[in-house]
Design a protein around this motif. Sequence first.
Motif, short mmCIF file in Angstrom:
data_model
loop_
_atom_site.label_atom_id
_atom_site.label_comp_id
_atom_site.label_asym_id
_atom_site.label_seq_id
_atom_site.Cartn_x
_atom_site.Cartn_y
_atom_site.Cartn_z
N TRP A 230 -12.12 -11.03 0.55
CA TRP A 230 -11.38 -11.79 -0.46
C TRP A 230 -12.31 -12.63 -1.33
N ASN B 231 -3.88 -4.60 -2.18
CA ASN B 231 -5.03 -5.27 -1.55
C ASN B 231 -6.33 -4.68 -2.07
N VAL C 64 -1.94 -15.16 -4.09
CA VAL C 64 -2.90 -16.12 -3.56
C VAL C 64 -2.24 -17.48 -3.37
N ASN D 277 -4.56 -19.10 3.91
CA ASN D 277 -5.01 -17.70 4.01
C ASN D 277 -3.85 -16.72 3.91
N ASN E 181 -2.82 -15.13 1.40
CA ASN E 181 -3.18 -13.95 0.60
C ASN E 181 -3.86 -12.87 1.43
N ARG E 182 -4.53 -13.25 2.51
CA ARG E 182 -5.27 -12.27 3.31
C ARG E 182 -4.35 -11.39 4.14
N TYR F 81 -11.77 -11.79 -5.14
CA TYR F 81 -11.05 -12.78 -5.94
C TYR F 81 -11.78 -14.11 -6.11
#
Length: 536
Positions: free
Chosen positions: A339, A280, A460, A270, A272-273, A343
């Motif tokens: 997300w 973002n 990511v 996670n 990327n979060r 994505y």
Amino acid sequence: MWSTYDDYYKWLLSQNTTPGDMRLLFGLVPAYPVFMFLGICLVILVTAIQMNRRKVPLRELEIGILIIVPIGIIGGTFFGKVFLPNYQSWSNFYKVFFFWQPGMSFFGALLLGSAAGFGWFYKRSKVTQISMWVYLDLILVNILLGHALGRWGNLYNQEILGNPVSYESISWMPNFIKHRLFYFPNLMYYENSLEPGRHIYDDPLWFKSIYSNGILNLSITNNWKHIETGETLTELLTNKSLFQYRSPLFLIEGLGNIILWLLITFGVRNINRFSNKKNNPWSLQPEAYPSFWNPKFKSISEKKLIDWYTLAPVKYRKVKITNEDGESYELTMSLRSVWNKAYYWVEPDYESNKKLFSQIEEWRSDLYNATLKYQSDKKQFKIKLEKMKNEFNKKYKFTKSNLQEELKTQYKNNVTLEKQKMKEKQIEFNNKFSFGQRYLGVNPYGKELEKANNPNGFIVTRCGVSAGSYILGYGILRTILETQRQATEYMIPNHVVVNFLVLSLIILTGIFIIVMTQFVIPYKWREIGWLYEKTY
């Protein structure tokens, strides 16, 4: 509690039990294979849940279990015992396959099991169009949980213990743990001086025969002597310095495995979060991602929400809003849903992918035809050289001696010319198609494909990074804990230097996999229609 082995065996007699009973779970079945089985079941269960969440078919896993588990068990028991002295004689060698006995190598099981799994899932990935790295991410990381559970079997076998500690430091632990935190004495080399050739383990109830009315019978124990040192059984059983409680290394390793699983499952996967602070989703399109992290829209009305088709339904949560107009309901999202919408569940752009697919297929056709032509040219080149050689030899025999040198020079020039032509064709072929494209399957449109599937350039975690993190993380954890193990319990028993060299290689392998899967493979080896960290 106990200060000598004599105290321990007296306690066993008072409990009307045997040393072998200490290895039983609830006094019924050997604990080690039970915990091993439960560990395998836990890995399968968690993997199946995670695969189901990612919509990955379970058929390959079901068949893979029948292949990987037996081979993994064979690898574990073989590599765990083959380096130990008592298994290196031909009369005992077959016992290296007795997996229910102490001496299982986790790395041995991982090595053969992973090799079998790699082969199976690599083959099936061509059919399912699911990247092999997806399978590895979903399976390898969960081995940490099964390993943590399986380590409790080591407790019942009284193995995988750490450095010596005082009884006071472990007295707070439950009896079933602290009563097993020491190593059994190795009595294999004790022989009866009155009956040469008779070993102590020849009598299954030897520990009862050495006591008379609960007191050590010295006339018996003094006759049992170590065949190399001459130490008597009496000295072994009564020497306080030989009986040592030890730290529960199996428990420490198990907890370390659980922590590592949590870090990879909820951290690495996670990244990327939390890493896309500036780039973002809610900064790019605030009305599409109402959430706690969106400074403009913590929630939004359904009419104002910007929505689009996704590969799976995005979950929204209704919240009650009170304002001047009264009460109303608006929508908000979790970070996971944000997300997924931005994505993971975004449908690939059809036109972009269609164009790329046509370009890739055209390039592959060119590569295939160019390869056939190049191979044909090489074959014709060899045939032509052979023909020129035969013609030269015939002419040379019937040519006057004063003209032979001229004929030889002419032949060499013709051969050089043909070689130069072939060299030019080779250079042209190599310039058009790189070594990686020709032999390693590199996709020259990889960067364009990645851009089409991640147009916003989000950071990511790529598929394969979790698998690499598992190898790296466990390699580091095992290296740290290895400093507290007995030499016989090393990954490669009794070989200190080789053991730590292999552990270093494992750590480097983990780093290599992380770097390759995050920064190289996504731009060179990806295909349209396949599932990676998202569907391409």
